[in-house]
Design an enzyme around this catalytic site. Sequence first.
Site, PDB file in Angstrom:
ATOM      1  N   ASP A   1       0.872  -1.176   0.000  1.00  0.00           N
ATOM      2  CA  ASP A   1       0.000   0.000   0.000  1.00  0.00           C
ATOM      3  C   ASP A   1       0.917   1.236   0.000  1.00  0.00           C
ATOM      4  OD1 ASP A   1      -2.304   1.684   0.542  1.00  0.00           O
ATOM      5  OD2 ASP A   1      -1.547   1.790   2.614  1.00  0.00           O
TER       6      ASP A   1
ATOM      7  N   ASP B   1      -0.256   5.133   0.931  1.00  0.00           N
ATOM      8  CA  ASP B   1      -0.508   6.154   1.959  1.00  0.00           C
ATOM      9  C   ASP B   1      -0.503   5.539   3.355  1.00  0.00           C
ATOM     10  OD1 ASP B   1      -0.984   8.600   0.386  1.00  0.00           O
ATOM     11  OD2 ASP B   1      -2.553   7.378  -0.520  1.00  0.00           O
TER      12      ASP B   1
ATOM     13  N   ARG C   1     -13.942  11.248   0.144  1.00  0.00           N
ATOM     14  CA  ARG C   1     -13.829  11.734   1.532  1.00  0.00           C
ATOM     15  C   ARG C   1     -14.493  13.104   1.672  1.00  0.00           C
ATOM     16  NH1 ARG C   1      -8.081  10.823   2.296  1.00  0.00           N
ATOM     17  NH2 ARG C   1      -8.816   8.690   2.239  1.00  0.00           N
TER      18      ARG C   1
END
Length: 228
Positions: free
Chosen positions: A14, A16, A61
């Site tokens: 991954d 972030d 978000r």
Amino acid sequence: MLLNNVLPKAVLFDVDGTLAETEQDGHLVAFNRVFRLLDIPWTWTDDDYQWLLKTTGGLERMRVYAEHCGQLQFLEGEGAERLQDAHRLKNKVYAELVEQGAVKPRPGVVAFIQTLLQQGVTWAVVTTTSRGNFEALYAACLRPSGIPPPKLAICGEDVERKKPDPEAYLQALHRLGLHPSDCLAVEDAPNGLKAARAAGIACLVVRSVYFQAGPWDGAYEVRDSFLT
Ligand code: XBP
């Protein structure tokens, strides 16, 4: 890093929170800067952002936040376009922050990848952040240490459904021609862990600043750092 006493063929990272604390040092700073620049009446605190990170994807978000605040004008028409502009600008500001050195690789992650490469293990990236964000981070934080580009980088634009959906991991398996049991995922967050597990891949969790609490059900191992 052994997986059930053997070396995995590939380790799928991954981005972030895993390669670097990009959320706290990069994305959050960029979001707030852009809200001011574009006169969007929001300022996200650390606590807000920790809650907001339950939603993967920067645009998604912002939409969740608008809904949460009852500011439904941001969900359609001109308001929705403003959020799209804000998201594009956020990623531009993020890339500038990364280029300026605001984000550093997590302690030990460079050596961790180097060791894998010396052992002949493939390194690949499975993220649902935008490709430009990963490329900026690679150029500023990994290339200078001699880490070659990953064999494959699946990014947000490559999938219809972001994590915790397993689509990004399933695509990586398909494109690398590997079975889930050949691979180890490295994640920092519950959504990433869920995505890897739903693709049948064992997952090492290296917890990051916003994800100390879990849940970590099904993790292969949970660590606090790449140094331990
Ligand atoms: C990463 C994200 C991203 C980044 C920003 O997902 O959720 O939201 O914060 O990315 P993951 P964009 O770690 O699960 O891969 O703004 O480009 O969407």
